[in-house]
Scaffold this active site. Structure first.
Site, PDB file in Angstrom:
ATOM      1  CE  LYS A 146      -4.456   1.016   0.336  1.00 22.29           C
ATOM      2  NZ  LYS A 146      -5.559   0.216   0.041  1.00 22.29           N
TER       3      LYS A 146
ATOM      4  N   GLY B 108     -26.286   1.419   1.808  1.00 27.45           N
ATOM      5  CA  GLY B 108     -25.401   2.062   0.869  1.00 27.45           C
ATOM      6  C   GLY B 108     -25.887   1.458  -0.582  1.00 27.45           C
TER       7      GLY B 108
ATOM      8  N   GLY C 184     -24.346   2.503  -3.532  1.00 20.90           N
ATOM      9  CA  GLY C 184     -23.244   3.224  -4.432  1.00 20.90           C
ATOM     10  C   GLY C 184     -22.847   1.965  -5.748  1.00 20.90           C
TER      11      GLY C 184
ATOM     12  CB  VAL D 235     -20.231  -2.552  -4.056  1.00 22.94           C
ATOM     13  CG1 VAL D 235     -20.237  -3.860  -3.894  1.00 22.94           C
ATOM     14  CG2 VAL D 235     -18.669  -2.038  -4.709  1.00 22.94           C
TER      15      VAL D 235
ATOM     16  CE1 TYR E  33     -29.655   0.559  -9.284  1.00 24.55           C
ATOM     17  CE2 TYR E  33     -28.382  -0.667 -10.567  1.00 24.55           C
ATOM     18  CZ  TYR E  33     -29.758  -0.281 -10.237  1.00 24.55           C
ATOM     19  OH  TYR E  33     -30.718  -0.091 -11.183  1.00 24.55           O
TER      20      TYR E  33
HETATM   21  P1  NAD Z   1     -19.410   4.290  -3.368  1.00 22.93           P
HETATM   22  O1  NAD Z   1     -18.921   5.642  -2.814  1.00 22.93           O
HETATM   23  O2  NAD Z   1     -19.786   4.317  -4.781  1.00 22.93           O
HETATM   24  O3  NAD Z   1     -20.811   4.008  -2.671  1.00 22.93           O
HETATM   25  C1  NAD Z   1     -21.079   4.307  -0.945  1.00 22.93           C
HETATM   26  C2  NAD Z   1     -22.717   4.708  -0.879  1.00 22.93           C
HETATM   27  O4  NAD Z   1     -22.763   4.785   0.309  1.00 22.93           O
HETATM   28  C3  NAD Z   1     -22.827   5.926  -1.503  1.00 22.93           C
HETATM   29  O5  NAD Z   1     -24.114   5.822  -2.204  1.00 22.93           O
HETATM   30  C4  NAD Z   1     -23.116   6.735  -0.329  1.00 22.93           C
HETATM   31  O6  NAD Z   1     -24.182   7.647  -0.541  1.00 22.93           O
HETATM   32  C5  NAD Z   1     -23.542   5.693   0.671  1.00 22.93           C
HETATM   33  N1  NAD Z   1     -23.668   5.956   2.181  1.00 22.93           N
HETATM   34  C6  NAD Z   1     -22.744   6.855   2.638  1.00 22.93           C
HETATM   35  N2  NAD Z   1     -22.789   6.918   3.824  1.00 22.93           N
HETATM   36  C7  NAD Z   1     -23.782   6.293   4.032  1.00 22.93           C
HETATM   37  C8  NAD Z   1     -25.028   5.886   5.373  1.00 22.93           C
HETATM   38  N3  NAD Z   1     -24.318   6.364   6.473  1.00 22.93           N
HETATM   39  N4  NAD Z   1     -26.039   5.273   5.158  1.00 22.93           N
HETATM   40  C9  NAD Z   1     -26.372   4.623   3.912  1.00 22.93           C
HETATM   41  N5  NAD Z   1     -25.591   4.836   2.791  1.00 22.93           N
HETATM   42  C10 NAD Z   1     -24.584   5.854   3.180  1.00 22.93           C
HETATM   43  O7  NAD Z   1     -18.573   3.186  -2.673  1.00 22.93           O
HETATM   44  P2  NAD Z   1     -18.523   1.631  -3.322  1.00 22.93           P
HETATM   45  O8  NAD Z   1     -17.323   1.553  -4.372  1.00 22.93           O
HETATM   46  O9  NAD Z   1     -19.700   1.072  -3.753  1.00 22.93           O
HETATM   47  O10 NAD Z   1     -18.040   0.860  -2.183  1.00 22.93           O
HETATM   48  C11 NAD Z   1     -18.647   0.548  -1.009  1.00 22.93           C
HETATM   49  C12 NAD Z   1     -17.731  -0.052  -0.018  1.00 22.93           C
HETATM   50  O11 NAD Z   1     -17.394  -1.071  -0.203  1.00 22.93           O
HETATM   51  C13 NAD Z   1     -16.702   0.734   0.651  1.00 22.93           C
HETATM   52  O12 NAD Z   1     -16.609   0.808   1.966  1.00 22.93           O
HETATM   53  C14 NAD Z   1     -15.488   0.302  -0.336  1.00 22.93           C
HETATM   54  O13 NAD Z   1     -14.133   0.475   0.418  1.00 22.93           O
HETATM   55  C15 NAD Z   1     -15.838  -1.290  -0.220  1.00 22.93           C
HETATM   56  N6  NAD Z   1     -15.356  -1.833  -1.525  1.00 22.93           N
HETATM   57  C16 NAD Z   1     -15.299  -1.478  -2.587  1.00 22.93           C
HETATM   58  C17 NAD Z   1     -15.047  -2.093  -3.638  1.00 22.93           C
HETATM   59  C18 NAD Z   1     -15.149  -1.683  -5.199  1.00 22.93           C
HETATM   60  O14 NAD Z   1     -14.716  -2.450  -5.980  1.00 22.93           O
HETATM   61  N7  NAD Z   1     -15.702  -0.607  -5.408  1.00 22.93           N
HETATM   62  C19 NAD Z   1     -13.997  -3.071  -3.457  1.00 22.93           C
HETATM   63  C20 NAD Z   1     -13.799  -3.628  -2.098  1.00 22.93           C
HETATM   64  C21 NAD Z   1     -14.275  -2.741  -1.340  1.00 22.93           C
END
Ligand code: NAD
Length: 366
Positions: free
Chosen positions: A80, A180, A182, A184, A186
């Site tokens: 990292k 959430g 977002g 992932v 959705y």
């Molecule tokens: P993202 O930012 O696209 O989505 C996060 C969503 O959570 C947003 O829509 C936001 O409005 C919502 N949110 C924030 N605070 C909230 C709350 N208090 N209550 C409800 N909803 C809330 O992020 P992502 O890429 O979808 O990732 C989601 C999680 O998964 C993160 O913790 C990320 O570290 C983890 N993750 C993601 C990936 C990836 O491929 N994107 C891989 C491994 C881990």
């Protein structure tokens, strides 16, 4: 604590402190382990208050990557990087290129990727200076948005947990609360609906909930109540540390299995508490490894079908974690650590670093 002592206690191989005052670069690259393969992990840009804070973060995060890769069965180690600074104000082309040169100096021991404060465009700038970068766009040999692969992997973790807890892995008629919606969350909600599950969902963004309600038919729940919904599975897909002293007593689910990183506020204590309450916790770093699987595929030659097929393997990995937990009567969070540590120890016992030539040859072809 003294840096050498921290490295010894946490098992780090190498820490590179990078300084280029001409472009304002202050960065630290930590390579935790290269036993299984090159240390891959994102570069985070954050305005850390002190050097100690930055070091603590990079040591902790790089170690986490070793465990995630090992548990996923990937030929990757853990690494990292952190860049000290405000990404909105201090990120420049020169700074990113200077960082890229430091990455290059490690000659493949560390491979970088996007993280908090960095994005796909930044990776493409870094790529001018080094080939040891992933998370670039498909036009540059990358895999594009990893979220569908991550969501598919999380779904596998949920399926394994449902099978373990209920003795029947079918999702039809089961209920899942997704925190959430977002990238992932959705996609996960979509997979769950396709599998016949009832989905409750919450997001602080009204557009996200409106879209999921209209397009997927999820039942929208206020954000303050999503973890307390009576259901089979809670899937945290927003924030870390959501499983804590306050939330755990209020859970009314049988399983917690989601995408968010570091869901347990205190890994040992809260992992134990869920175990004692009979709530099956699918360890986050095992379930959300789809994102890492996606970037791993960039190193070996990207193909979305291969990435999805590999993410299917998360089902078996998660089932193995539950087996270890049951056999050793330990919380699943601890069982996941044991799974990772066991794989690293076995490969280490083979001696040598067998991966170097194959990964370098493959990367040189890209
Ligand atoms: P993202 O930012 O696209 O989505 C996060 C969503 O959570 C947003 O829509 C936001 O409005 C919502 N949110 C924030 N605070 C909230 C709350 N208090 N209550 C409800 N909803 C809330 O992020 P992502 O890429 O979808 O990732 C989601 C999680 O998964 C993160 O913790 C990320 O570290 C983890 N993750 C993601 C990936 C990836 O491929 N994107 C891989 C491994 C881990």
């Amino acid at each position: 604590m003294e840096l050498f002592q921290q490295m010894v206690e946490m098992g780090h191989e190498r820490v590179l402190v990078c300084s280029n005052p001409d472009v304002g670069l202050k960065a630290i690259i930590a390579v935790h382990s290269t036993v299984l393969g090159p240390g891959l992990g994102g570069v985070r840009m954050w305005p850390y208050g002190s050097m100690e804070e930055a070091i603590t973060d990079v040591l902790r995060l790089s170690r986490g990557m070793t465990y995630k890769a090992a548990a996923a069965g990937l030929n990757l180690g853990g690494g990292k990087a952190v860049i000290v600074g405000d990404p909105k104000k201090e990120k420049t082309e020169a700074l990113l290129r200077a960082f890229g040169r430091y990455v290059d100096s490690l000659n493949g021991l560390y491979i970088t990727a996007e993280d908090v404060g960095t994005d796909i465009e930044d990776m493409e700038v870094i790529q001018h200076e080094t080939r040891w970068v992933t998370g670039v766009s498909p036009e540059h040999g990358g895999g594009g948005d990893p979220s569908p692969v991550t969501a598919f992997g999380v779904l596998q973790g949920i399926l394994a947990a449902v099978a373990c807890h209920f003795g029947d892995g079918a999702l039809a008629g089961r209920s899942v609360a997704v925190q959430g919606l977002g990238s992932v969350g959705y996609n996960l909600a979509r997979f769950l609906r396709e599998a016949g599950a009832k989905v409750f969902a919450a997001d602080i963004d009204a557009n996200a909930t409106g879209r999921a309600r209209d397009e997927l038919g999820v039942e929208v729940v206020p954000t303050a109540e999503i973890l307390e919904v009576p259901c089979d599975v809670v899937a945290p897909c927003a924030l870390g540390a959501v499983l804590n002293d306050e939330s755990i007593p209020r859970l009314r689910c049988r399983i917690v299995a989601g995408a968010a990183n570091n869901q347990l506020a205190d890994e040992r204590r809260h992992g134990q508490e869920l175990h004692d309450r009979g709530i099956l916790y699918a360890p986050d770093f095992v379930g959300n490894a789809g994102g890492l699987i996606n970037v791993y595929n960039e190193i070996v030659g990207y193909n979305r079908d291969t990435a999805m097929r590999m993410a299917r393997g998360i089902h078996a990995n998660m089932a193995r974690v539950f087996e270890i937990s049951r056999a050793q009567a330990i919380p699943t969070a601890l069982a996941a650590d044991r799974l990772a540590e066991d794989r690293i120890a076995r490969v280490k016992a083979l001696g040598g670093r067998h991966w170097v030539r194959s990964v370098r040859r493959r990367a040189a072809e890209i």
